[in-house]
Enzyme design. Structure first.
Site, PDB file in Angstrom:
ATOM      1  N   ILE A   1       0.925  -0.783   0.066  1.00 48.75           N
ATOM      2  CA  ILE A   1       0.065   0.169  -0.104  1.00 48.75           C
ATOM      3  C   ILE A   1       0.901   1.065   0.211  1.00 48.75           C
TER       4      ILE A   1
ATOM      5  N   ASN B   1      12.366  -1.543   7.169  1.00 48.45           N
ATOM      6  CA  ASN B   1      13.461  -2.691   7.185  1.00 48.45           C
ATOM      7  C   ASN B   1      13.162  -3.732   6.196  1.00 48.45           C
TER       8      ASN B   1
ATOM      9  N   SER C   1      -7.445  -0.787  10.197  1.00 48.10           N
ATOM     10  CA  SER C   1      -7.864  -1.899   9.741  1.00 48.10           C
ATOM     11  C   SER C   1      -9.276  -2.207  10.384  1.00 48.10           C
TER      12      SER C   1
ATOM     13  N   TYR D   1      -2.878  -9.365  15.577  1.00 44.28           N
ATOM     14  CA  TYR D   1      -2.655  -8.586  14.381  1.00 44.28           C
ATOM     15  C   TYR D   1      -3.895  -7.481  14.838  1.00 44.28           C
TER      16      TYR D   1
ATOM     17  N   LYS E   1      -4.177  -3.243  16.065  1.00 42.15           N
ATOM     18  CA  LYS E   1      -4.378  -1.962  15.250  1.00 42.15           C
ATOM     19  C   LYS E   1      -5.375  -1.593  16.150  1.00 42.15           C
TER      20      LYS E   1
ATOM     21  N   TYR F   1      -9.329   0.314   6.613  1.00 44.70           N
ATOM     22  CA  TYR F   1      -8.694  -0.211   4.805  1.00 44.70           C
ATOM     23  C   TYR F   1      -9.227  -1.405   5.521  1.00 44.70           C
ATOM     24  N   PHE F   2     -10.474  -1.707   4.137  1.00 46.64           N
ATOM     25  CA  PHE F   2     -11.534  -2.619   4.348  1.00 46.64           C
ATOM     26  C   PHE F   2     -10.506  -3.814   3.454  1.00 46.64           C
TER      27      PHE F   2
ATOM     28  N   ARG G   1     -16.748  -9.347   1.059  1.00 37.84           N
ATOM     29  CA  ARG G   1     -15.875  -8.664   1.822  1.00 37.84           C
ATOM     30  C   ARG G   1     -16.228  -7.238   0.962  1.00 37.84           C
TER      31      ARG G   1
ATOM     32  N   ARG H   1     -13.477 -21.053   8.688  1.00 35.39           N
ATOM     33  CA  ARG H   1     -12.185 -20.203   8.826  1.00 35.39           C
ATOM     34  C   ARG H   1     -12.469 -19.662  10.330  1.00 35.39           C
ATOM     35  N   PRO H   2     -11.937 -20.267  10.731  1.00 35.95           N
ATOM     36  CA  PRO H   2     -11.970 -19.994  12.504  1.00 35.95           C
ATOM     37  C   PRO H   2     -12.213 -18.000  12.458  1.00 35.95           C
ATOM     38  N   GLY H   3     -12.731 -17.830  13.222  1.00 35.90           N
ATOM     39  CA  GLY H   3     -13.169 -16.403  13.635  1.00 35.90           C
ATOM     40  C   GLY H   3     -13.247 -15.547  12.455  1.00 35.90           C
TER      41      GLY H   3
HETATM   42  P1  NAD Z   1       3.077  -4.855   3.218  1.00 39.07           P
HETATM   43  O1  NAD Z   1       3.692  -6.152   4.643  1.00 39.07           O
HETATM   44  O2  NAD Z   1       3.711  -5.008   1.908  1.00 39.07           O
HETATM   45  O3  NAD Z   1       4.160  -3.567   3.728  1.00 39.07           O
HETATM   46  C1  NAD Z   1       4.415  -3.081   5.494  1.00 39.07           C
HETATM   47  C2  NAD Z   1       6.277  -3.082   4.965  1.00 39.07           C
HETATM   48  O4  NAD Z   1       6.441  -2.023   6.350  1.00 39.07           O
HETATM   49  C3  NAD Z   1       6.725  -4.008   4.025  1.00 39.07           C
HETATM   50  O5  NAD Z   1       8.106  -3.493   3.375  1.00 39.07           O
HETATM   51  C4  NAD Z   1       7.975  -4.087   6.002  1.00 39.07           C
HETATM   52  O6  NAD Z   1       8.817  -4.382   5.110  1.00 39.07           O
HETATM   53  C5  NAD Z   1       7.792  -2.858   7.007  1.00 39.07           C
HETATM   54  N1  NAD Z   1       7.855  -3.371   8.023  1.00 39.07           N
HETATM   55  C6  NAD Z   1       7.658  -4.198   8.805  1.00 39.07           C
HETATM   56  N2  NAD Z   1       7.975  -3.851  10.524  1.00 39.07           N
HETATM   57  C7  NAD Z   1       8.422  -3.222   9.718  1.00 39.07           C
HETATM   58  C8  NAD Z   1       9.761  -2.377  10.967  1.00 39.07           C
HETATM   59  N3  NAD Z   1       9.877  -2.875  12.359  1.00 39.07           N
HETATM   60  N4  NAD Z   1      10.262  -1.059  10.166  1.00 39.07           N
HETATM   61  C9  NAD Z   1      10.251  -0.801   9.594  1.00 39.07           C
HETATM   62  N5  NAD Z   1       9.717  -1.737   7.973  1.00 39.07           N
HETATM   63  C10 NAD Z   1       8.316  -2.225   9.257  1.00 39.07           C
HETATM   64  O7  NAD Z   1       1.441  -3.810   4.156  1.00 39.07           O
HETATM   65  P2  NAD Z   1       0.795  -3.532   3.315  1.00 39.07           P
HETATM   66  O8  NAD Z   1      -0.286  -4.560   2.970  1.00 39.07           O
HETATM   67  O9  NAD Z   1       1.316  -2.834   2.586  1.00 39.07           O
HETATM   68  O10 NAD Z   1       0.146  -2.805   4.597  1.00 39.07           O
HETATM   69  C11 NAD Z   1       0.852  -1.152   4.923  1.00 39.07           C
HETATM   70  C12 NAD Z   1      -0.210  -1.373   7.071  1.00 39.07           C
HETATM   71  O11 NAD Z   1      -1.974  -1.532   6.539  1.00 39.07           O
HETATM   72  C13 NAD Z   1       0.259  -1.680   7.348  1.00 39.07           C
HETATM   73  O12 NAD Z   1       0.002  -1.993   8.556  1.00 39.07           O
HETATM   74  C14 NAD Z   1      -1.408  -3.484   7.372  1.00 39.07           C
HETATM   75  O13 NAD Z   1      -1.043  -4.186   8.834  1.00 39.07           O
HETATM   76  C15 NAD Z   1      -1.915  -2.415   6.927  1.00 39.07           C
HETATM   77  N6  NAD Z   1      -2.954  -2.953   6.724  1.00 39.07           N
HETATM   78  C16 NAD Z   1      -3.228  -3.984   4.964  1.00 39.07           C
HETATM   79  C17 NAD Z   1      -3.983  -4.650   4.560  1.00 39.07           C
HETATM   80  C18 NAD Z   1      -3.523  -5.196   3.294  1.00 39.07           C
HETATM   81  O14 NAD Z   1      -4.932  -6.504   3.108  1.00 39.07           O
HETATM   82  N7  NAD Z   1      -3.266  -5.220   3.050  1.00 39.07           N
HETATM   83  C19 NAD Z   1      -5.505  -4.487   5.439  1.00 39.07           C
HETATM   84  C20 NAD Z   1      -6.052  -3.141   6.293  1.00 39.07           C
HETATM   85  C21 NAD Z   1      -4.769  -2.836   7.118  1.00 39.07           C
HETATM   86  C1  UD1 Z   2      -8.573 -10.849   7.458  1.00 41.91           C
HETATM   87  C2  UD1 Z   2      -8.060 -11.010   8.049  1.00 41.91           C
HETATM   88  C3  UD1 Z   2      -7.959  -9.714   8.571  1.00 41.91           C
HETATM   89  C4  UD1 Z   2      -7.413  -8.495   8.332  1.00 41.91           C
HETATM   90  C5  UD1 Z   2      -7.459  -8.503   6.587  1.00 41.91           C
HETATM   91  C6  UD1 Z   2      -6.506  -7.785   5.942  1.00 41.91           C
HETATM   92  C7  UD1 Z   2      -8.443 -13.443   9.065  1.00 41.91           C
HETATM   93  C8  UD1 Z   2     -10.225 -13.912  10.249  1.00 41.91           C
HETATM   94  N1  UD1 Z   2      -9.054 -12.413   9.225  1.00 41.91           N
HETATM   95  O1  UD1 Z   2      -9.841 -10.255   6.038  1.00 41.91           O
HETATM   96  O2  UD1 Z   2      -7.676  -9.464  10.281  1.00 41.91           O
HETATM   97  O3  UD1 Z   2      -7.566  -7.173   8.566  1.00 41.91           O
HETATM   98  O4  UD1 Z   2      -7.673 -10.450   6.768  1.00 41.91           O
HETATM   99  O5  UD1 Z   2      -5.190  -8.324   6.249  1.00 41.91           O
HETATM  100  O6  UD1 Z   2      -7.882 -13.451   9.110  1.00 41.91           O
HETATM  101  N2  UD1 Z   2     -11.081 -16.803   1.471  1.00 41.91           N
HETATM  102  C9  UD1 Z   2     -11.175 -18.243   1.323  1.00 41.91           C
HETATM  103  N3  UD1 Z   2      -9.798 -18.911   0.949  1.00 41.91           N
HETATM  104  C10 UD1 Z   2      -8.866 -18.554   1.431  1.00 41.91           C
HETATM  105  C11 UD1 Z   2      -8.482 -17.134   1.643  1.00 41.91           C
HETATM  106  C12 UD1 Z   2      -9.646 -16.323   2.157  1.00 41.91           C
HETATM  107  O7  UD1 Z   2     -11.696 -18.173   1.087  1.00 41.91           O
HETATM  108  O8  UD1 Z   2      -7.870 -19.108   1.026  1.00 41.91           O
HETATM  109  C13 UD1 Z   2     -12.124 -15.639   2.513  1.00 41.91           C
HETATM  110  C14 UD1 Z   2     -12.481 -15.966   3.476  1.00 41.91           C
HETATM  111  O9  UD1 Z   2     -13.084 -16.774   4.275  1.00 41.91           O
HETATM  112  C15 UD1 Z   2     -13.232 -14.186   3.369  1.00 41.91           C
HETATM  113  C16 UD1 Z   2     -12.296 -13.603   2.374  1.00 41.91           C
HETATM  114  O10 UD1 Z   2     -11.824 -14.981   1.589  1.00 41.91           O
HETATM  115  O11 UD1 Z   2     -14.628 -14.740   3.466  1.00 41.91           O
HETATM  116  C17 UD1 Z   2     -11.323 -12.256   2.219  1.00 41.91           C
HETATM  117  O12 UD1 Z   2     -10.450 -13.441   2.895  1.00 41.91           O
HETATM  118  P1  UD1 Z   2      -9.458 -12.110   3.409  1.00 41.91           P
HETATM  119  O13 UD1 Z   2      -8.407 -11.682   2.668  1.00 41.91           O
HETATM  120  O14 UD1 Z   2      -8.396 -12.800   4.629  1.00 41.91           O
HETATM  121  O15 UD1 Z   2     -10.151 -10.756   4.171  1.00 41.91           O
HETATM  122  P2  UD1 Z   2     -10.624 -10.416   5.701  1.00 41.91           P
HETATM  123  O16 UD1 Z   2     -11.112 -11.919   6.295  1.00 41.91           O
HETATM  124  O17 UD1 Z   2     -11.591 -10.142   5.506  1.00 41.91           O
END
Ligand code: NAD
Ligand code: UD1
Length: 332
Positions: free
Chosen positions: A12, A32, A124, A150, A154, A178-179, A232, A291-293
């Site tokens: 992102i 890092n 998130s 995780y 957040k 973020y969704f 989702r 999947r649990p949760g």
């Molecule tokens: P990403 O893993 O691609 O990017 C995160 C970056 O942070 C990586 O490049 C990693 O090397 C760096 N990093 C981690 N720990 C570090 C540290 N201690 N010091 C310096 N750098 C560090 O993930 P992303 O998908 O780009 O997500 C970015 C942010 O958005 C994260 O905080 C993530 O939790 C949040 N987020 C992501 C999603 C998603 O589905 N991708 C959804 C909701 C929230």
């Molecule tokens: C998951 C995390 C959530 C995190 C988000 C973004 C869990 C329980 N929740 O959410 O904490 O913020 O990712 O990083 O892990 N699915 C399948 N098969 C797969 C993978 C996913 O059917 O192999 C389904 C899931 O059941 C869900 C959908 O795809 O219905 C999206 O899953 P996922 O991408 O993991 O996102 P979240 O469940 O929204």
């Protein structure tokens, strides 16, 4: 305006860097490189003509952070850096609390020291936990029924940021929830390329399509949804990146919180068929147990971001699939 992106070489962060540079902001990146690659900087340069300055620093390295801020003169920090593998966070909770919460404490300390008091945080939808409703609005309760460490990190960071802004009225905090980010840059040069074990749907679909994973396990088809599979709110990463630009242009003292989502929910089977349609390939899958949760359906109400930031999503699931496939093709 000079902006530091922590975690800016990640999925992102790199897309956000592009949108910021396109609008003339000066962007620097610290990471890092635990879950991203330095070559992303060259791709950003190919797309924008600008290669952001990069610092390989770990958030847990206080000295490194101090050096960075002593020279940086930043106006705003966008804080993406964090670990995000949900499954791993269940197995290694302390690693997640140390990196995400501890790392953010270090960052906030050094920011205060150098009088940098504007921060945008990557939160998130996971903070909403389990609710009776499926459409999330920002004022809903958070922190109850979060199913993994995780997600807890957040929530804790959100609370910490609220406390910091309460204690020091000069702070300008924007929390972006973020969704489900999907897709890639239309150039096909950057996209989601995790070093960690993916457990999110889209990275797994990508690995099934390249044959790295034999088939997709669909977690349950007995939910109360259009076709029984989980639903989702999948948001194109470029729309999400633009949400950050809108957010930094509307910061003010105190705490602002916005959902960044489309307002629409899509099922797993709908995602599979959208991928198949765009790629022209069958995606092998099987239905397995829940999947649990997991929740049946969760999506954003994005009205607040539209009203206050003037931001809304423009891209579709089809755009996300097309851009993902383009990215996969360019990579292979
Ligand atoms: P990403 O893993 O691609 O990017 C995160 C970056 O942070 C990586 O490049 C990693 O090397 C760096 N990093 C981690 N720990 C570090 C540290 N201690 N010091 C310096 N750098 C560090 O993930 P992303 O998908 O780009 O997500 C970015 C942010 O958005 C994260 O905080 C993530 O939790 C949040 N987020 C992501 C999603 C998603 O589905 N991708 C959804 C909701 C929230
Ligand atoms: C998951 C995390 C959530 C995190 C988000 C973004 C869990 C329980 N929740 O959410 O904490 O913020 O990712 O990083 O892990 N699915 C399948 N098969 C797969 C993978 C996913 O059917 O192999 C389904 C899931 O059941 C869900 C959908 O795809 O219905 C999206 O899953 P996922 O991408 O993991 O996102 P979240 O469940 O929204």
């Amino acid at each position: 305006m000079k902006i530091l992106l922590t975690g800016g070489t990640g999925y992102i962060g790199s897309h956000t860097a592009i949108e910021l540079i396109k609008r003339g902001y000066e962007v620097e990146i610290m990471d890092n490189l635990f879950n991203s690659k330095i070559t992303v900087l060259d791709e950003i340069e190919k797309i924008t003509g600008v290669k952001p300055k990069f610092y390989k620093v770990d958030l847990l390295d206080k000295e490194g952070l101090n050096k960075l801020f002593s020279e940086g003169n930043y106006d705003i920090v966008i804080h993406f850096a964090g670990l995000k593998a949900v499954g791993e966070s269940v197995e290694k909770p302390l690693k997640y609390y140390e990196n995400n919460v501890g790392g953010t404490i270090n960052l906030l300390e050094v920011m205060s020291k150098y009088n940098v008091k504007k921060i945008v945080f990557s939160s998130s939808a996971t903070v909403y936990g389990e609710q009776a409703k499926t459409e999330m609005t920002e004022e809903m309760q958070t922190g109850v029924g979060i199913t993994n460490p995780y997600g807890e990190t957040k929530h804790i960071i959100e609370e910490m940021l609220k406390d910091v802004a309460e204690a020091d009225k000069d702070y300008e905090v924007t929390i972006l929830r973020y969704f489900n980010p999907v897709g890639a840059h239309e150039s096909g040069l950057i996209g989601e390329d995790p070093n960690d074990i993916p457990n999110n749907l889209m990275p797994i679909i990508m690995k099934v399509s390249t044959g790295e994973i034999a088939e997709l396990s669909v977690y349950g088809d007995d939910y109360d949804t259009v076709d029984g599979t989980g639903m989702r709110d999948y948001i194109h990463v470029v729309d999400l990146a633009e949400g950050h630009v809108a957010a930094i242009e509307h910061m003010k003292p105190g705490v602002l919180i916005y959902n960044l989502g489309t307002g629409k929910a899509t099922s797993v089977l709908e995602m599979i068929s959208a991928f198949e349609k765009e790629s022209g390939k069958k995606l092998p899958y099987k239905i397995v147990g829940r999947r649990p949760g997991d929740l049946a359906i969760i999506f954003a109400n994005p009205e607040k971001a539209f009203k206050e930031l003037g931001w809304k999503t423009k891209l579709t699931i089809e755009d996300a699939m097309r851009d993902t496939i383009n990215y996969l093709n360019k990579r292979s």
